[in-house]
Design a protein around this motif. Structure first.
Motif, PDB file in Angstrom:
ATOM      1  N   ASP A  32       0.943  -1.182  -0.041  1.00 26.37           N
ATOM      2  CA  ASP A  32       0.110  -0.144  -0.036  1.00 26.37           C
ATOM      3  C   ASP A  32       1.019   1.303  -0.063  1.00 26.37           C
ATOM      4  O   ASP A  32       1.174   1.820   1.126  1.00 26.37           O
ATOM      5  N   GLY A  33       1.354   1.758  -1.267  1.00 21.78           N
ATOM      6  CA  GLY A  33       2.633   2.390  -1.401  1.00 21.78           C
ATOM      7  C   GLY A  33       2.340   3.745  -0.668  1.00 21.78           C
ATOM      8  O   GLY A  33       3.309   4.005   0.174  1.00 21.78           O
ATOM      9  N   ASP A  34       1.488   4.771  -0.895  1.00 23.87           N
ATOM     10  CA  ASP A  34       1.571   5.822  -0.252  1.00 23.87           C
ATOM     11  C   ASP A  34       1.004   5.851   1.150  1.00 23.87           C
ATOM     12  O   ASP A  34       0.872   7.033   1.911  1.00 23.87           O
ATOM     13  N   ASN A  35       0.436   4.884   1.542  1.00 26.93           N
ATOM     14  CA  ASN A  35       0.285   4.645   3.026  1.00 26.93           C
ATOM     15  C   ASN A  35       1.342   3.879   3.888  1.00 26.93           C
ATOM     16  O   ASN A  35       1.418   3.924   5.205  1.00 26.93           O
ATOM     17  N   HIS A  36       2.304   3.898   2.884  1.00 24.24           N
ATOM     18  CA  HIS A  36       3.814   3.147   3.490  1.00 24.24           C
ATOM     19  C   HIS A  36       3.545   2.026   4.811  1.00 24.24           C
ATOM     20  O   HIS A  36       4.020   2.041   5.856  1.00 24.24           O
ATOM     21  N   ARG A  37       2.664   1.161   4.137  1.00 21.88           N
ATOM     22  CA  ARG A  37       2.264  -0.149   4.884  1.00 21.88           C
ATOM     23  C   ARG A  37       2.252  -1.150   3.896  1.00 21.88           C
ATOM     24  O   ARG A  37       1.913  -1.134   2.710  1.00 21.88           O
ATOM     25  N   VAL A  38       2.544  -2.316   4.572  1.00 15.70           N
ATOM     26  CA  VAL A  38       1.871  -3.389   3.733  1.00 15.70           C
ATOM     27  C   VAL A  38       0.750  -4.035   4.377  1.00 15.70           C
ATOM     28  O   VAL A  38       0.788  -4.201   5.509  1.00 15.70           O
ATOM     29  N   ARG A  39      -0.245  -4.090   3.562  1.00  9.19           N
ATOM     30  CA  ARG A  39      -1.619  -4.491   3.931  1.00  9.19           C
ATOM     31  C   ARG A  39      -2.084  -5.954   3.631  1.00  9.19           C
ATOM     32  O   ARG A  39      -1.534  -6.562   2.898  1.00  9.19           O
ATOM     33  N   MET A  40      -3.023  -6.434   4.550  1.00  6.63           N
ATOM     34  CA  MET A  40      -3.461  -7.793   4.213  1.00  6.63           C
ATOM     35  C   MET A  40      -5.129  -7.737   3.797  1.00  6.63           C
ATOM     36  O   MET A  40      -5.923  -7.331   4.839  1.00  6.63           O
ATOM     37  N   LEU A  41      -5.358  -8.370   2.843  1.00  6.37           N
ATOM     38  CA  LEU A  41      -6.674  -8.672   2.360  1.00  6.37           C
ATOM     39  C   LEU A  41      -7.102  -9.959   2.855  1.00  6.37           C
ATOM     40  O   LEU A  41      -6.665 -10.837   2.152  1.00  6.37           O
TER      41      LEU A  41
END
Length: 478
Positions: A293-302
């Motif tokens: 999640d590039g501009d949130n500076h995170r790796v997310r999990m769906l």
């Protein structure tokens, strides 16, 4: 306690569902740098310890699940990080170019980007050469699509001139999908005929509708692609801030994450906002899709239930937190992710490093029957023994919703389990049916054949005895 009923192939099952919550500590999920020296960049031609290597804006990531080696595209090469921590060059040289038909280390690449590994073959999105390259089990570099002079789909893929190819994925039968962001298209090449096809997009940078054929719905600046366990195509539509899925069965496209508006929603949200998502990696073991999640500076999990949570990153545009909880670390502008063996790999093109988030196994220990559960917030691995009336528990933290379990015991075998609430499961669970059990939705290896009914009843009864009065699974009425 909730008493509910369900039907397994015509057999009524009564389930008593307990809703106790047990979470492993946050320290079970840590982040660390595994390759590169933070802030140092260059063309390192030496093999040796990966942590001492010098990388140049590492981008694409892919894992060979059989050997545990991690492939990383960097400068004009693809390098390999081995499980023992050493790094070697797999393909290309520091010099840019296009050279085919030779061993991979003698071949030339030009700014390779996304990569994928399957069936013993590495697939490379060769940005600078505007083509897709492959290195098969024989070690020879070949061009699979692009680097031609003609235009349009319907031609042999190697005859076509493409735009900049950014990412690549391959399905279970060897069909190749790749993105050309500036053309707003996802292409497909079927290995049976080598013909270039449009898999998704119309060529127009717009937010196309859901519920139509994927090649009739516009996609805006598509970046990355992945395949789920059923070979459905997953697309990171960056500029429209959404993730879309193209059904393999009917070719219809639907949005599965993101609202179309850039933003950030709290963890465990349904229909959560994303902010210019980029890389994708699907974990076939758990059914979780990892999103850079590039501009949130995170790796997310769906998760399969549609909820979105954060695996790594605190939202800050800074690199920090090595050796500590992934949720407290700075993960600046991730572009690519990969997942295998309970580890998620993340590239950092700005700081020239590769990082890993490891969901460590908690040491198995005897547990009370109250711990006999599949956790909605975790990935849990456990075993129950009806012979000894005891269980061994081991858990992997995932700081988000959805639960998947890999249970392997004489009385219980199950995989890819999605629950809401904590549910204990007994019986013969194998093969590939779906069932609703209480407030738990099970998909994966589940079968109750007519020939197995007596066995199923005995095992359920034995499992009920094992967990005594905790009643986390129902008795069966057969």
């Amino acid at each position: 306690m909730l008493i509910t009923s369900s039907v397994i192939r015509g057999v009524l099952v009564l389930a008593a569902v307990a809703v106790q919550a047990v979470r492993p500590p946050e320290k079970a999920v840590i982040i660390q740098t595994i390759a590169g020296q933070m802030g140092t960049t260059g063309f390192d031609v030496n093999d040796g310890p990966a942590i001492m290597s010098i990388l140049l804006s590492p981008s694409g990531l892919a894992v060979d699940p059989d050997t545990g080696r991690l492939f990383v595209s960097t400068d004009n090469r693809v390098r390999t990080i081995w499980p023992n921590g050493t790094i070697t060059t797999f393909a290309g040289d520091v010099a840019a170019g296009h050279k085919d038909g030779v061993p991979a280390r003698q071949a030339l690449l030009n700014l390779p980007s996304g990569i994928a590994f399957r069936h013993g073959t590495l697939y490379i999105a060769d940005q600078g050469n505007r083509c897709v390259r492959t290195v098969g089990p024989d070690g020879i570099m070949r061009t699979l699509a692009g680097f031609g002079t003609r235009s349009g789909p319907g031609l042999n893929a190697t005859e076509v001139a493409l735009g900049i190819v950014y990412d690549v994925a391959v399905d279970s039968v060897g069909s190749i999908y790749f993105t050309v962001p500036l053309e707003n298209l996802v292409y497909k090449v079927d290995p049976a005929d080598g013909i270039l096809q449009i898999a998704a997009g119309t060529g127009v940078a717009s937010a196309g509708p859901d519920g139509v054929a994927a090649n009739l719905s516009a996609i805006g600046f598509v970046q990355s692609v992945a395949l789920d366990a059923d070979d459905n195509l997953l697309i990171a539509e960056s500029v429209n801030c959404r993730i879309r899925r193209v059904s393999r069965s009917d070719g219809i496209v639907r949005t599965i994450a993101g609202t179309g508006t850039p933003g950030f929603d709290p963890d465990n949200s349904q229909n959560a906002s994303l902010k210019y998502p980029r890389g994708l990696a699907f974990d076939r073991r758990t059914g979780v899709l990892f999103i850079a999640d590039g501009d949130n500076h995170r790796v997310r999990m769906l998760f399969p239930d549609g909820t979105v949570s954060t695996l790594a990153g605190d939202g800050s545009f800074s690199v920090s937190g090595d050796g500590g909880p992934a949720l407290s670390a700075g993960v600046p502008w991730p572009h690519f992710v990969a997942v295998a063996n309970n580890t998620v790999y993340i590239n950092d093109i700005f700081n020239h490093i590769v990082r890993a988030v490891t969901m460590h196994e908690i040491t198995p220990s005897p547990c009370d029957s109250k711990d006999f559960a599949i956790f909605h917030k975790n990935v849990a691995l456990f075993r129950v023994s009806s012979e000894t009336n005891s269980c061994q528990c081991a858990a992997f933290e995932t700081p988000g919703s959805m639960t998947a379990a890999v249970v392997n015991a004489s009385t219980v075998t199950a995989q890819s389990i999605h629950v809401s609430g904590n549910v204990s499961i007994g019986g013969v669970l194998r093969a590939s049916d779906n069932i609703m059990l209480g407030n738990a939705s099970l998909s994966g290896w589940l079968r109750s054949l007519e020939d197995d009914l007596d066995e199923l009843r005995l095992l359920l009864d034995a499992n009920m005895a094992a967990i005594a009065n905790q009643t986390a699974i129902a008795n069966a009425i057969l």
